[in-house]
Write a protein that holds these residues in place. Structure first.
Motif, PDB file in Angstrom:
ATOM      1  N   ALA A 154     -95.001  -6.279 -43.341  1.00 27.00           N
ATOM      2  CA  ALA A 154     -96.382  -6.726 -43.548  1.00 27.00           C
ATOM      3  C   ALA A 154     -96.477  -8.243 -43.477  1.00 27.00           C
ATOM      4  CB  ALA A 154     -96.898  -6.218 -44.893  1.00 27.00           C
ATOM      5  N   GLU A 155     -95.530  -8.938 -44.103  1.00 27.44           N
ATOM      6  CA  GLU A 155     -95.564 -10.392 -44.108  1.00 27.44           C
ATOM      7  C   GLU A 155     -95.299 -10.958 -42.712  1.00 27.44           C
ATOM      8  OE1 GLU A 155     -96.303 -14.030 -45.315  1.00 27.44           O
ATOM      9  OE2 GLU A 155     -96.480 -12.281 -46.639  1.00 27.44           O
ATOM     10  N   SER A 156     -94.308 -10.407 -42.020  1.00 23.05           N
ATOM     11  CA  SER A 156     -93.986 -10.914 -40.684  1.00 23.05           C
ATOM     12  C   SER A 156     -95.093 -10.568 -39.682  1.00 23.05           C
ATOM     13  CB  SER A 156     -92.645 -10.353 -40.207  1.00 23.05           C
ATOM     14  OG  SER A 156     -92.654  -8.934 -40.176  1.00 23.05           O
ATOM     15  N   ASP A 157     -95.751  -9.440 -39.876  1.00 20.53           N
ATOM     16  CA  ASP A 157     -96.872  -9.063 -39.013  1.00 20.53           C
ATOM     17  C   ASP A 157     -98.000 -10.074 -39.150  1.00 20.53           C
ATOM     18  OD1 ASP A 157     -98.522  -7.587 -37.340  1.00 20.53           O
ATOM     19  OD2 ASP A 157     -99.191  -6.236 -38.919  1.00 20.53           O
ATOM     20  N   ARG A 158     -98.326 -10.442 -40.390  1.00 17.25           N
ATOM     21  CA  ARG A 158     -99.383 -11.428 -40.600  1.00 17.25           C
ATOM     22  C   ARG A 158     -98.972 -12.797 -40.065  1.00 17.25           C
ATOM     23  NH1 ARG A 158     -99.326  -9.587 -45.689  1.00 17.25           N
ATOM     24  NH2 ARG A 158     -98.854 -11.666 -46.486  1.00 17.25           N
ATOM     25  N   ALA A 159     -97.690 -13.142 -40.229  1.00 13.71           N
ATOM     26  CA  ALA A 159     -97.222 -14.437 -39.731  1.00 13.71           C
ATOM     27  C   ALA A 159     -97.383 -14.530 -38.214  1.00 13.71           C
ATOM     28  CB  ALA A 159     -95.754 -14.648 -40.129  1.00 13.71           C
ATOM     29  N   PHE A 160     -97.087 -13.455 -37.519  1.00  8.34           N
ATOM     30  CA  PHE A 160     -97.232 -13.444 -36.063  1.00  8.34           C
ATOM     31  C   PHE A 160     -98.696 -13.626 -35.666  1.00  8.34           C
ATOM     32  CE2 PHE A 160     -98.214 -11.047 -32.199  1.00  8.34           C
ATOM     33  CZ  PHE A 160     -97.384 -11.679 -31.274  1.00  8.34           C
ATOM     34  N   ARG A 179     -91.872 -15.990 -29.857  1.00  8.76           N
ATOM     35  CA  ARG A 179     -90.976 -14.838 -29.710  1.00  8.76           C
ATOM     36  C   ARG A 179     -90.189 -14.531 -30.986  1.00  8.76           C
ATOM     37  NH1 ARG A 179     -91.472 -11.296 -25.605  1.00  8.76           N
ATOM     38  NH2 ARG A 179     -91.614 -13.056 -24.170  1.00  8.76           N
ATOM     39  N   PRO A 180     -89.629 -15.540 -31.699  1.00 11.04           N
ATOM     40  CA  PRO A 180     -88.896 -15.230 -32.936  1.00 11.04           C
ATOM     41  C   PRO A 180     -89.757 -14.539 -33.993  1.00 11.04           C
ATOM     42  CG  PRO A 180     -88.342 -17.430 -32.175  1.00 11.04           C
ATOM     43  CD  PRO A 180     -89.485 -16.962 -31.331  1.00 11.04           C
ATOM     44  N   LEU A 181     -91.041 -14.873 -34.042  1.00  5.88           N
ATOM     45  CA  LEU A 181     -91.924 -14.218 -35.007  1.00  5.88           C
ATOM     46  C   LEU A 181     -92.104 -12.739 -34.661  1.00  5.88           C
ATOM     47  CD1 LEU A 181     -94.674 -16.962 -35.457  1.00  5.88           C
ATOM     48  CD2 LEU A 181     -92.781 -16.411 -36.998  1.00  5.88           C
ATOM     49  N   ALA A 182     -92.226 -12.448 -33.382  1.00  9.43           N
ATOM     50  CA  ALA A 182     -92.330 -11.057 -32.956  1.00  9.43           C
ATOM     51  C   ALA A 182     -91.043 -10.304 -33.265  1.00  9.43           C
ATOM     52  CB  ALA A 182     -92.649 -10.987 -31.461  1.00  9.43           C
ATOM     53  N   GLU A 183     -89.915 -10.957 -33.047  1.00 10.45           N
ATOM     54  CA  GLU A 183     -88.626 -10.320 -33.313  1.00 10.45           C
ATOM     55  C   GLU A 183     -88.417 -10.079 -34.801  1.00 10.45           C
ATOM     56  OE1 GLU A 183     -85.991 -13.051 -31.459  1.00 10.45           O
ATOM     57  OE2 GLU A 183     -86.324 -12.263 -29.421  1.00 10.45           O
ATOM     58  N   ALA A 184     -89.003 -10.925 -35.640  1.00 10.09           N
ATOM     59  CA  ALA A 184     -88.882 -10.731 -37.088  1.00 10.09           C
ATOM     60  C   ALA A 184     -89.566  -9.434 -37.526  1.00 10.09           C
ATOM     61  CB  ALA A 184     -89.487 -11.920 -37.828  1.00 10.09           C
TER      62      ALA A 184
END
Length: 262
Positions: free
Chosen positions: A182-188, A163-168
């Motif tokens: 872009a970075e947080s999207d790839r991390a998720f 969930r925190p990754l989605a919120e990022a």
């Protein structure tokens, strides 16, 4: 664009003669010298003529920082498709020599983001809607079956950890930061696919994802509202995965591929 603060060529933390001699390095009379002494190099020890390697680590760090900055500039559209950029000019912009810039650009050339222009520098690759559509199709072929399989087997509490990754992604979209989004999207997506336990799949999918984030030729900048809509799909996807709603999972993933990577 975030400027690199590290500078290549900084004086290393060591210098010849900086390290005191060890007691064992003292002169031993010939008649008292031990026989068949193993050379220090063979024992893996450093000698004064063999300095340690912090300089190499430092240089790698600079190249990594420049590579991250160039990738962010690609996503933000600061590096314009079709334009040629020289390593010395970009080095001056970042406050480093041309060498780490050239090395980072060579990596981007391998990834297909730029192409080498002999005696001039590097041209940012020009991409069209068809390439983006093809990337979305390939990503769907890889990720949709994996996510459907995970939806059937992964317990709800493991999805909740993401969930925190989605919120990022929502936080980055809220301020219109395309590079951070872009970075947080790839991390998720990496975190979701990592639950499959297949490292090769994660690597391949992440590379396709990165390529899909480069700007189109003369394409409009992604608006904040579009980023927010795309980010909201991450939280909706998590809800569907927790509920094991396979129909919604499939629909959301395909929509995300076609919408988020503009």
């Amino acid at each position: 664009m975030e400027q690199g603060s590290a500078r290549e060529g900084a004086r290393p933390a060591y210098a010849p003669g900086a390290f005191p001699s060890a007691p064992g390095d003292a002169h031993v009379p010939q008649d008292r010298a031990p026989r068949n002494r193993v050379p220090e190099q063979a024992r893996g020890e450093h000698t004064h003529s063999e300095p340690p390697a912090p300089r190499a680590v430092r240089r790698h760090s600079v190249r990594g920082q420049i590579l991250d900055a160039l990738r962010a500039a690609l996503v933000d559209g600061e590096l314009v498709p079709g334009q040629v950029y020289s390593a010395p000019a970009l080095g001056a912009r970042f406050g480093v020599s041309a060498t780490p810039v050239r090395e980072a650009m060579q990596r981007l050339a391998v990834e297909g983001a730029v192409e080498v222009v002999p005696n001039r520098g590097f041209r940012v690759t020009e991409r069209g809607p068809r390439e983006l559509a093809e990337l979305a199709e390939v990503r769907a072929l890889i990720e949709v079956p994996v996510m459907l399989s995970l939806a059937r087997t992964v317990p709800a509490h493991r999805w909740s950890v993401l969930r925190p990754l989605a919120e990022a992604t929502v936080a980055a979209a809220a301020v219109g930061d395309r590079a951070a989004y872009a970075e947080s999207d790839r991390a998720f997506h990496r975190a979701v696919l990592a639950l499959s336990g297949n490292e090769q799949l994660v690597t391949v999918a992440d590379e396709l994802h990165r390529r899909s984030q480069w700007p189109l030729v003369a394409g409009p900048a992604t608006r904040r509202g579009e980023l927010l809509a795309d980010a909201a799909e991450h939280t909706a996807l998590l809800d569907a995965l927790i509920a094991q709603d396979l129909t919604v999972v499939q629909a959301l993933v395909r929509e995300h591929f076609n919408g988020a990577d503009r």
